[in-house]
Design a protein around this motif. Structure first.
Motif, PDB file in Angstrom:
ATOM      1  N   ILE A 103      30.929   4.277  48.995  1.00 35.08           N
ATOM      2  CA  ILE A 103      30.502   4.167  47.595  1.00 35.08           C
ATOM      3  C   ILE A 103      28.998   3.970  47.467  1.00 35.08           C
ATOM      4  CG2 ILE A 103      32.732   3.315  46.799  1.00 35.08           C
ATOM      5  CD1 ILE A 103      31.490   0.474  46.837  1.00 35.08           C
ATOM      6  N   ASN A 108      29.484  10.324  45.516  1.00 39.67           N
ATOM      7  CA  ASN A 108      30.838   9.882  45.200  1.00 39.67           C
ATOM      8  C   ASN A 108      30.974   9.834  43.684  1.00 39.67           C
ATOM      9  OD1 ASN A 108      33.295   8.552  44.763  1.00 39.67           O
ATOM     10  ND2 ASN A 108      33.050   7.256  46.572  1.00 39.67           N
ATOM     11  N   TRP A 110      33.541   9.899  41.786  1.00 34.63           N
ATOM     12  CA  TRP A 110      34.572   9.014  41.247  1.00 34.63           C
ATOM     13  C   TRP A 110      34.022   7.615  41.037  1.00 34.63           C
ATOM     14  CZ3 TRP A 110      38.996  10.532  45.192  1.00 34.63           C
ATOM     15  CH2 TRP A 110      39.362  11.862  44.947  1.00 34.63           C
ATOM     16  N   TRP A 111      33.286   7.114  42.037  1.00 35.76           N
ATOM     17  CA  TRP A 111      32.730   5.763  41.918  1.00 35.76           C
ATOM     18  C   TRP A 111      31.614   5.728  40.880  1.00 35.76           C
ATOM     19  CZ3 TRP A 111      34.468   1.180  43.243  1.00 35.76           C
ATOM     20  CH2 TRP A 111      33.608   0.089  43.282  1.00 35.76           C
ATOM     21  N   LEU A 114      33.199   5.464  37.596  1.00 39.31           N
ATOM     22  CA  LEU A 114      33.698   4.111  37.355  1.00 39.31           C
ATOM     23  C   LEU A 114      32.557   3.180  36.971  1.00 39.31           C
ATOM     24  CD1 LEU A 114      36.289   2.158  39.379  1.00 39.31           C
ATOM     25  CD2 LEU A 114      34.035   1.153  39.109  1.00 39.31           C
ATOM     26  N   HIS A 123      38.882   7.317  36.663  1.00 44.27           N
ATOM     27  CA  HIS A 123      38.972   6.972  38.071  1.00 44.27           C
ATOM     28  C   HIS A 123      39.037   5.468  38.299  1.00 44.27           C
ATOM     29  CE1 HIS A 123      36.904  10.989  37.961  1.00 44.27           C
ATOM     30  NE2 HIS A 123      37.908  11.235  38.782  1.00 44.27           N
ATOM     31  N   PHE A 127      40.429   3.001  42.478  1.00 47.70           N
ATOM     32  CA  PHE A 127      39.915   1.934  43.339  1.00 47.70           C
ATOM     33  C   PHE A 127      40.574   0.608  42.972  1.00 47.70           C
ATOM     34  CE2 PHE A 127      36.685   5.204  42.906  1.00 47.70           C
ATOM     35  CZ  PHE A 127      36.387   5.486  44.236  1.00 47.70           C
ATOM     36  N   SER A 144      28.163  -5.231  42.281  1.00 46.45           N
ATOM     37  CA  SER A 144      27.547  -4.217  43.126  1.00 46.45           C
ATOM     38  C   SER A 144      26.539  -4.890  44.044  1.00 46.45           C
ATOM     39  CB  SER A 144      26.853  -3.159  42.255  1.00 46.45           C
ATOM     40  OG  SER A 144      26.391  -2.086  43.026  1.00 46.45           O
ATOM     41  N   TYR A 288      28.334  -2.486  35.938  1.00 46.54           N
ATOM     42  CA  TYR A 288      28.114  -3.126  37.229  1.00 46.54           C
ATOM     43  C   TYR A 288      27.167  -4.303  37.083  1.00 46.54           C
ATOM     44  CZ  TYR A 288      24.185   0.117  36.809  1.00 46.54           C
ATOM     45  OH  TYR A 288      23.118   0.842  36.342  1.00 46.54           O
ATOM     46  N   TYR A 302      36.104  -5.989  44.161  1.00 51.57           N
ATOM     47  CA  TYR A 302      36.817  -4.778  44.554  1.00 51.57           C
ATOM     48  C   TYR A 302      37.210  -4.934  46.014  1.00 51.57           C
ATOM     49  CZ  TYR A 302      32.273  -3.288  46.524  1.00 51.57           C
ATOM     50  OH  TYR A 302      31.092  -3.224  47.229  1.00 51.57           O
ATOM     51  N   ALA A 312      34.852   1.069  49.615  1.00 47.72           N
ATOM     52  CA  ALA A 312      35.776   0.523  48.630  1.00 47.72           C
ATOM     53  C   ALA A 312      37.174   1.076  48.864  1.00 47.72           C
ATOM     54  CB  ALA A 312      35.316   0.868  47.208  1.00 47.72           C
TER      55      ALA A 312
END
Length: 998
Positions: A103, A108, A110-111, A114, A123, A127, A144, A288, A302, A312
């Motif tokens: 991540i 990425n 998808w991350w 998110l 998405h 996760f 994060s 985040y 996470y 992740a």
């Protein structure tokens, strides 16, 4: 269905593991395929090759599972590799990573989605994020932990940089790029708005367009929106807003200048703390929350892969996640390009058995569709594909109903089995990747009778007594405190919520529950249990009962009812009258407990205790039990018989990318177990010679005695086989430096990864440098060089026997890249160094040529005289795999029969027969060589060594056998009522024997 073998897996003969990365890609692998085929390999076994974080050396930090890694090669290069494998009749076993993703890369998507859209992201369920964590400030946010310092310090040094491109704002932190939530961009666009109005006028079209864009931003639904229609509206409208803003920025110089100036304003001026208030406020509005990476140990919300913040965990139990993460994998299987799968980190999955069942079903479906397409002569799509899929799924259900253990595709699972543990029978895999065999065969080459002597010399040198189970217990607790406390705290709060439901348990405090969980996990005898919807298996019940009993005994001051409650939950022993909903909550807790106990064990034992308990470090291997000093022959035979009965197609490994030391390093260090007195004396000399090379750090000498002891074993195990040039010796010294730095950090005694003790590490590395100064006056190097002649020589013999056993025991032999010659690698990344395949190809070609010109016997004798170059190991593999390929059925289905050895040297031989019908082979693998040699330069051959030692043949008839390594024929001889084979004849010209009955 057409009469085709699509429901039968392709079973390898032997596999060869390669590590893909930017310096070894598809084209490089294609070039070695003919060499591997000539060696006797049937299947290339590859590390993950999907798009990973840029610069990845291992491929496990995947950022897109549906694209090949461009650093490894293009689609065309991959196709060329597949074509070459097919030309050579070979398959491809691919390593896949269902548990987690990398991540730290903006690739990425998808991350990134998110991080921009929060819990309403499509998405978000991909996760395992806790959107309502223990820390209330993180509600609906994701921690994060990417910063190298405290957030405020990083911010005010100007290291967080706001940027704008293609209509969207983002945040840069060195190599990291994070999205700025579209709605929050309004704060940037409206800052100093009055100045823009004065410059343009209120009715200017560009100014009006900017106000319109801002209105659209303010009207976007928030990231906590859960109405599907409103979520869809936000995704649609934010893209429209971005296009409009990008177009306005591109065409209007005034707007462009205005936005650029605002970005500069938000980015602040180092030295002026207040200048960063705008950016600070903007970041508070993001999904985040940026933090120092050390914060993750306590506040992470996470689930990670172990304690790695950049990996992740995926919720692959979610059908949508399963489908999306396996699209490319299934396509490659449907196209016949991938013939087997290695599934990474099964213990991290929510329900491994269910996942493996879904994976087998998907493989069956894809292979069946391929058969239908071949029969139709065209690709299936639309209604035809739907009809074929439905038909295949009906067939699958019927087949599983008839054969619950049906396994149509070759799957192996990365699962570590500890002493006495067996793979769950319900898993539809062909067994594990072979860690347990590596420990099994390694134990044969340790002199079990010298355990007490080694205990004494180790304790004397380090001036302390060590007990491995106690160390493992303490280090697992340390991991839960130092690097995984966030996961433990989260699990404790879940257990607390369960306790609050019942009046008999609501008085348990949160702290007492967390403490109980820590103690139970610390005493857990295996990595994890596998309780699921079907309840608790007997094996898992025993593990839980054991851990609870030990935790109670260790904590007499703790109310035992707390542990009793933990036991009831872990065993799903609900209170009478509990609603079904409560069972679901308990089961969810148990599954999360199981997902945590594995990583804690891995980090606490493999990555900590194994670097603290250094009695004989060749035993400190993944899945091993260092407290057991070697293995009796009877245990080795017994486990081989069991494997042949239950998992005859399991992989057998002796080195992997995860092993702590290469197989040949372990083979050398094992020799020390045979010579405790000589090693004790050497340690005393080395300590005396090197005492003044240490540096005091905080009043204590560095390295400490335990680290010094580890270093000496490491040098014995890795000392170059041939005289090294100055450049080669410099590289060797650097490898030892890197290893010792890693070892001291993993041990977490004098330094650690979280808080490196730089002064101590510098003193340690200085000690290594002084030890390895290559000049005539270095008495230590001269002494070490003389000492290691015996360990190196006998280590080679150990390696030959071990390799032969791997190729002939029940199971499928696996070879790690480069290990067909002497491989003196240490733990990763040392074992990912480039392999000289050109040298290996030349050696293999030469062996074939020399055999034709001179014959096997002469070649075998010569290789014994020139062992240092490693060709003897290459030759051994070539010959044994050649027989295995020619007699495949015998090795895969044949019985395993331990053979009795009689005579004075009987303890020095592991021998067994493999039989199938009228065919038979006999394996003779000597061991414990130091007592067989009068001086290190000798070979353990002939009458002088083996005297009258013989193998007893079960049948009473006269038989003749051909030695695969020498070509010689050996007849059985009468000895009373028995028929025997004399070891002095079998081992007259080569250190091991593989005999085929003729």
């Amino acid at each position: 269905m057409p009469d085709t073998p699509f429901d039968e897996p392709r079973i390898p003969v032997a596999t060869y593991r390669v590590q893909f990365h930017g310096e070894f890609g598809f084209s490089d692998a294609r070039q070695i395929v003919p060499y591997l085929r000539e060696l006797g390999i049937s299947d290339l076994y590859a590390s993950p090759c999907f798009r990973a974080k840029k610069g990845s050396r291992h491929g496990y930090d995947i950022v897109d599972p549906n694209a090949l890694n461009p650093e490894v090669g293009s689609e065309e290069e991959f196709e060329a590799l597949i074509a070459e494998l097919r030309r050579c009749g070979m398959g491809l076993i691919l390593d896949i990573v269902p548990n987690h993703m990398g991540i730290e890369s903006p690739e990425n998507l998808w991350w990134m989605d998110l991080l921009e859209n929060g819990s309403s992201s499509p998405h978000a369920d991909f996760f395992d994020v806790d959107w309502e964590p223990v820390k209330k400030e993180l509600k609906n946010k994701v921690l994060s932990p990417i910063l190298g310092d405290q957030y405020g310090a990083v911010l005010e040094r100007g290291e967080l940089v706001l940027a704008f491109e293609e209509g969207a704002f983002s945040l840069r932190y060195y190599d990291h790029r994070l999205p700025i939530r579209t709605k929050s961009s309004s704060a940037i666009l409206t800052c100093r708005l009055e100045e823009l109005e004065a410059a343009l006028s209120a009715d200017h079209p560009d100014y009006q367009e900017l106000l319109s864009i801002d209105t659209a931003l303010r009207n976007l639904p928030p990231p906590t929106e859960d109405d599907p229609k409103r979520i869809a509206e936000r995704f649609r409208e934010k893209e429209v807003v971005r296009r409009r803003l990008g177009a306005l920025y591109g065409k209007s110089p005034e707007i462009r200048r205005f936005i650029d100036e605002n970005i500069a304003l938000f980015n602040g001026e180092p030295g002026d703390a207040e200048s960063f208030d705008h950016l600070d406020e903007l970041l508070r509005r993001q999904v985040y929350r940026l933090s120092h990476w050390r914060v993750a140990t306590e506040e992470i919300n996470y689930r990670r892969f172990f304690d790695i913040n950049g990996l992740a965990a995926l919720r692959v139990e979610n059908p949508q996640v399963f489908a999306e993460t396996h699209r490319l994998i299934f396509r490659l299987i449907r196209e016949g390009k991938v013939t087997g799968l290695r599934v990474d980190h099964l213990d991290g999955l929510y329900d491994p058995a269910d996942y493996l069942g879904q994976l087998q079903r998907g493989c069956y479906l894809q292979r069946g569709l391929a058969v239908l397409e071949n029969a139709a002569g065209k690709s299936l799509s639309g209604a035809a594909e739907e009809e074929g899929t439905a038909r295949l799924l009906r067939d699958w259900t019927e087949r599983i109903g008839r054969e619950p253990a049906f396994k149509p595709f070759y799957l192996i699972g990365e699962k570590i089995l500890l002493k006495g543990e067996k793979l769950p029978e319900e898993w539809p895999v062909f067994n594990t990747t072979g860690y347990e065999f590596a420990n099994l065969v390694n134990g044969l080459f340790v002199e079990t009778g010298n355990a007490r002597a080694f205990d004494a010399l180790y304790e004397r040198f380090i001036r302390s007594a060590m007990n491995f189970p106690d160390i493992a217990y303490e280090k697992k607790k340390l991991v839960m405190q130092a690097t995984m406390s966030g996961e433990i705290n989260t699990l404790g709060h879940r257990l607390n919520a369960i306790s609050e439901v019942n009046r008999h348990t609501r008085d348990f405090t949160l702290n007492s529950l967390i403490k109980a969980l820590v103690e139970v996990i610390a005493f857990f005898p295996v990595y994890r249990t596998y309780t699921g919807a079907d309840g608790v298996a007997d094996r898992d019940r025993r593990y839980v009962e054991f851990a609870i009993a030990r935790a109670k005994r260790k904590n007499p001051a703790t109310d035992p009812s707390v542990f009793d409650f933990v036991r009831k939950v872990l065993l799903l022993d609900l209170y009478a009258g509990a609603p079904e909903r409560q069972r679901g909550e308990w089961l969810d807790f148990v599954r999360r407990f199981q997902q945590l106990s594995g990583p804690v064990t891995a980090k606490g034992v493999e990555d900590t205790a194994f670097y603290v308990y250094n009695r004989l470090v060749s035993l400190n291997e993944v899945g091993g039990s260092p407290e057991r000093f070697g293995l009796p022959l009877e245990a080795f035979h017994g486990q081989n018989i069991e494997r042949g009965r239950s998992h005859p197609q399991a992989l057998l490994a002796t080195s992997t990318h995860d092993t702590k030391r290469g197989e040949d390093v372990r083979g050398r260090i094992n020799v020390l177990s045979e010579i405790p007195e000589a090693f004790r004396d050497a340690l005393a000399r080395w300590r005396r010679l090197n005492k003044k090379k240490k540096t005091l750090v905080d009043g204590q000498p560095a390295p400490d005695p335990n680290e010094e002891y580890l270093l000496y074993q490491t040098l014995v195990g890795t000392w170059p086989t041939a005289p090294a040039t100055a450049e080669e010796f410099f590289a060797f010294r650097q490898r030892i430096r890197d290893y010792m730095r890693k070892a001291v950090r993993e041990a977490k005694v004098n330094s650690s990864w979280i808080r490196p003790n730089e002064a101590y590490e510098e003193a340690l590395l200085s000690f290594v440098d002084l030890l390895l100064q290559d000049h005539p006056g270095n008495l230590f190097l001269a002494d070490l060089g003389a000492f290691q002649v015996l360990t190196s020589r006998c280590g080679m013999f150990n390696a030959l026997s071990q390799t032969l056993l791997k190729m002939t025991a029940p199971g499928l032999p696996d070879f790690y890249q480069g290990s067909e010659l002497w491989d003196l690698s240490l733990v990763d990344p040392d074992n990912r160094r480039p392999v000289d395949f050109a040298l290996r190809r030349r050696h293999l070609e030469e062996l074939g040529k020399r055999e034709k010109e001179e014959g096997l016997l002469r070649l075998a004798r010569e290789l014994g005289e020139t062992m240092g170059d490693g060709r003897i190991k290459l030759f051994l593999i070539r010959q044994a795999l050649g027989l295995r390929r020619a007699r495949r059925r015998l090795f895969e289905e044949g019985s395993y029969l331990p053979l009795e050895v009689r005579g004075e040297r009987s303890d020095h031989v592991c021998a067994f027969a493999r039989r199938e019908g009228e065919r038979e082979v006999i394996v003779v693998a000597p061991r414990l060589f130091t007592r067989l040699l009068q001086n290190p330069a000798d070979l353990p051959l002939g009458q002088r060594v083996w005297e009258k030692t013989c193998l007893v043949l079960p049948a009473g008839e006269e038989e003749r056998y051909r030695n695969v390594f020498t070509g010689e024929i050996s007849p059985s001889r009468p000895q009373g009522d028995l028929r025997v084979l004399l070891l002095s004849e079998l081992l007259a010209d080569f250190p091991v024997a593989l005999l085929e009955r003729i």
